[in-house]
Design an enzyme around this catalytic site. Structure first.
Site, PDB file in Angstrom:
ATOM      1  N   ASP A 191     -12.163  -9.151   4.429  1.00  0.00           N
ATOM      2  CA  ASP A 191     -13.441  -9.080   3.689  1.00  0.00           C
ATOM      3  C   ASP A 191     -13.958 -10.387   3.951  1.00  0.00           C
ATOM      4  O   ASP A 191     -15.275 -10.589   3.978  1.00  0.00           O
ATOM      5  CB  ASP A 191     -13.259  -8.549   2.559  1.00  0.00           C
ATOM      6  CG  ASP A 191     -13.446  -6.957   2.313  1.00  0.00           C
ATOM      7  OD1 ASP A 191     -13.204  -6.451   3.477  1.00  0.00           O
ATOM      8  OD2 ASP A 191     -14.270  -6.607   1.362  1.00  0.00           O
ATOM      9  N   ASP A 248      -6.084  -7.063   4.165  1.00  0.00           N
ATOM     10  CA  ASP A 248      -7.473  -6.560   3.583  1.00  0.00           C
ATOM     11  C   ASP A 248      -8.390  -7.354   3.077  1.00  0.00           C
ATOM     12  O   ASP A 248      -9.456  -7.431   3.229  1.00  0.00           O
ATOM     13  CB  ASP A 248      -6.919  -5.393   2.361  1.00  0.00           C
ATOM     14  CG  ASP A 248      -7.983  -4.873   1.656  1.00  0.00           C
ATOM     15  OD1 ASP A 248      -9.091  -4.432   2.441  1.00  0.00           O
ATOM     16  OD2 ASP A 248      -8.123  -4.832   0.403  1.00  0.00           O
ATOM     17  N   ASP A 267      -2.821 -18.241   0.673  1.00  0.00           N
ATOM     18  CA  ASP A 267      -3.962 -18.788  -0.049  1.00  0.00           C
ATOM     19  C   ASP A 267      -4.660 -19.984   0.867  1.00  0.00           C
ATOM     20  O   ASP A 267      -5.625 -20.366   0.770  1.00  0.00           O
ATOM     21  CB  ASP A 267      -3.065 -19.638  -1.610  1.00  0.00           C
ATOM     22  CG  ASP A 267      -1.831 -20.285  -1.219  1.00  0.00           C
ATOM     23  OD1 ASP A 267      -1.325 -20.395  -0.047  1.00  0.00           O
ATOM     24  OD2 ASP A 267      -1.462 -20.932  -2.232  1.00  0.00           O
ATOM     25  N   LYS A 326       3.202 -15.525   2.575  1.00  0.00           N
ATOM     26  CA  LYS A 326       3.457 -16.203   1.320  1.00  0.00           C
ATOM     27  C   LYS A 326       5.032 -16.331   1.195  1.00  0.00           C
ATOM     28  O   LYS A 326       5.822 -16.107   0.258  1.00  0.00           O
ATOM     29  CB  LYS A 326       2.760 -15.313  -0.097  1.00  0.00           C
ATOM     30  CG  LYS A 326       2.732 -15.972  -1.384  1.00  0.00           C
ATOM     31  CD  LYS A 326       1.900 -17.248  -1.482  1.00  0.00           C
ATOM     32  CE  LYS A 326       1.886 -18.007  -2.453  1.00  0.00           C
ATOM     33  NZ  LYS A 326       0.921 -19.208  -2.424  1.00  0.00           N
ATOM     34  N   TYR A 375       0.665  -1.114  -0.300  1.00  0.00           N
ATOM     35  CA  TYR A 375       0.155   0.093  -0.091  1.00  0.00           C
ATOM     36  C   TYR A 375       0.752   1.100  -0.123  1.00  0.00           C
ATOM     37  O   TYR A 375       0.436   2.408  -0.516  1.00  0.00           O
ATOM     38  CB  TYR A 375      -0.875   0.138   1.267  1.00  0.00           C
ATOM     39  CG  TYR A 375      -2.086  -0.737   1.204  1.00  0.00           C
ATOM     40  CD1 TYR A 375      -2.319  -2.132   0.621  1.00  0.00           C
ATOM     41  CD2 TYR A 375      -3.470   0.152   1.047  1.00  0.00           C
ATOM     42  CE1 TYR A 375      -3.678  -2.687   0.611  1.00  0.00           C
ATOM     43  CE2 TYR A 375      -4.683  -0.589   1.144  1.00  0.00           C
ATOM     44  CZ  TYR A 375      -4.727  -1.976   0.788  1.00  0.00           C
ATOM     45  OH  TYR A 375      -5.812  -2.629   0.620  1.00  0.00           O
TER      46      TYR A 375
END
Ligand code: IPM
Ligand code: MG
Length: 355
Positions: free
Chosen positions: A251, A247, A223, A191, A141
């Site tokens: 959600d 983020d 994942d 990751k 970001y």
């Protein structure tokens, strides 16, 4: 002593939901004998319309001086075409950076009464209690970026994912402290099989966790975490992860309870804390008075807990919300036949009465 709360309604349903949450805070203040002062400031598309920029200096200054900030949501199709550096979202990113809000707490609870709304089977989601701790001022970001440019005849653009050891240490330490006060289980999500920044993240998380012998740290690839959140969400206690992964996963986790409209968040750092629902500005239903104000009302409870140290007032709001839901009142997003449909204002009124 009176506490100053800056309210930033933002765009879309922002005005409706922050009004509802401010109403609840005022009632809570009367009941628990707190002195709260409210001051409204603009950010996002509303500020672009008024001042030509998404985050005016006056808003940042007011936020810095305040004890806490309550924010609705920013953005909407009206500002989709503005230049990238003045997009409404820049207001949120700018506030996070200006206030040093490196830790974003996103609790996901699915009370048994709401399990039937989940896209998953009720027995998988009933009584979920997960806390996502998202790093908020670093990573991709805020790394170097390049808007589309022509390189050797093809257009390219890039964003850099970058993390330093101090940035990872402080967020993992905060997550360990949170886990210690809960069920003592922390999953760090990365990751590391592909990304160098994730390998540094994992190594640092291991080092920090050595200081917290009462916390069981494990690691999960992002994942796999996305899959486990759908398969067995009850296995999670606290999740700590980077800005981008947080983020996305928050959600996903938020919708386990059937509506993203219920989920609050707290952004914390060394100065003023900022509290906002995790949903967006929902321009499609803005101005209709039907938005679910509970995510913002529960964010106001987090504000009382984390920025003002008023635990019993915070718990009072949370209990009132649970009671109103248990009686069958629902805004449109969670309504089904047999229950009682309410508007935004009616829901706020009901919660106010239960405080
Ligand atoms: C969130 C939002 C923001 C983010 C946007 C509006 C910039 O999606 O708070 O999760 O990506 O952080
Ligand atoms: Mg998001």
């Amino acid at each position: 002593m009176s506490k100053k709360i800056v309210v930033i309604p933002g765009d879309g349903i922002g005005a409706e939901i922050t009004a509802a949450a401010a109403q609840i805070l005022k009632k809570t203040a009367r009941k628990y004998d707190l002195e709260l002062e409210f001051d409204t400031h603009h950010a996002g598309g509303a500020a672009i319309d008024l001042y030509g920029v998404p985050l005016p200096d006056s808003t940042v200054e007011a936020a810095r001086q305040a004890d806490a900030v309550l924010l609705g949501a920013v953005g909407g199709p009206k500002w989709d075409q503005v230049a990238p550096d003045i997009r409404p979202e820049k207001a949120i990113l700018g506030l996070r950076k200006a206030l040093g809000l490196y830790a974003n707490l996103r609790p996901v609870r699915v009370p048994a009464s709401l399990a039937e709304y989940s896209p998953l089977k009720p027995e998988i989601v009933s009584d979920i209690d997960v806390l996502i701790v998202r790093e908020l001022t670093g990573g991709i970001y805020f790394g170097e970026k390049c808007e589309a440019t022509l390189c050797d005849g093809v257009e390219k653009a890039w964003d850099v994912e970058i993390y330093s050891v101090p940035e990872v240490s402080r967020i993992v330490a905060l997550a360990c402290q949170a886990a210690r006060q809960r069920r003592g289980k922390l999953v760090s999500v990365d990751k590391a099989n592909v990304l160098a920044s994730s390998r540094l993240w994992r190594r640092t998380a291991n080092l920090v966790a050595q200081e917290y012998s009462d916390v069981a740290l494990s690691h999960m690839y992002v994942d796999n975490c996305a899959m486990q959140l759908a398969l067995a969400p009850k296995n999670f206690d606290v999740i700590v992860t980077s800005n981008l992964f947080g983020d996305i996963l928050s959600d996903e986790a938020a919708v386990l309870g059937g509506s993203i409209g219920m989920m609050p968040s707290a952004s914390l750092g060394d100065g003023t804390g900022l509290f906002e629902p995790i949903h967006g500005s929902a321009p499609d239903i803005a101005g209709q008075g039907i938005a679910n104000p509970i995510g913002t009302i529960l964010s106001a409870a987090m504000l009382l807990r984390h920025s003002l140290g008023e635990e019993s007032a915070a718990a009072g709001i949370e209990q009132a919300v649970d009671q109103v839901l248990a009686k069958g009142y629902r805004t449109a997003d969670l309504y089904r036949s047999g229950l009682i449909r309410t508007t935004t204002a009616e829901m706020a009124q009901l919660i106010e009465q239960h405080i």
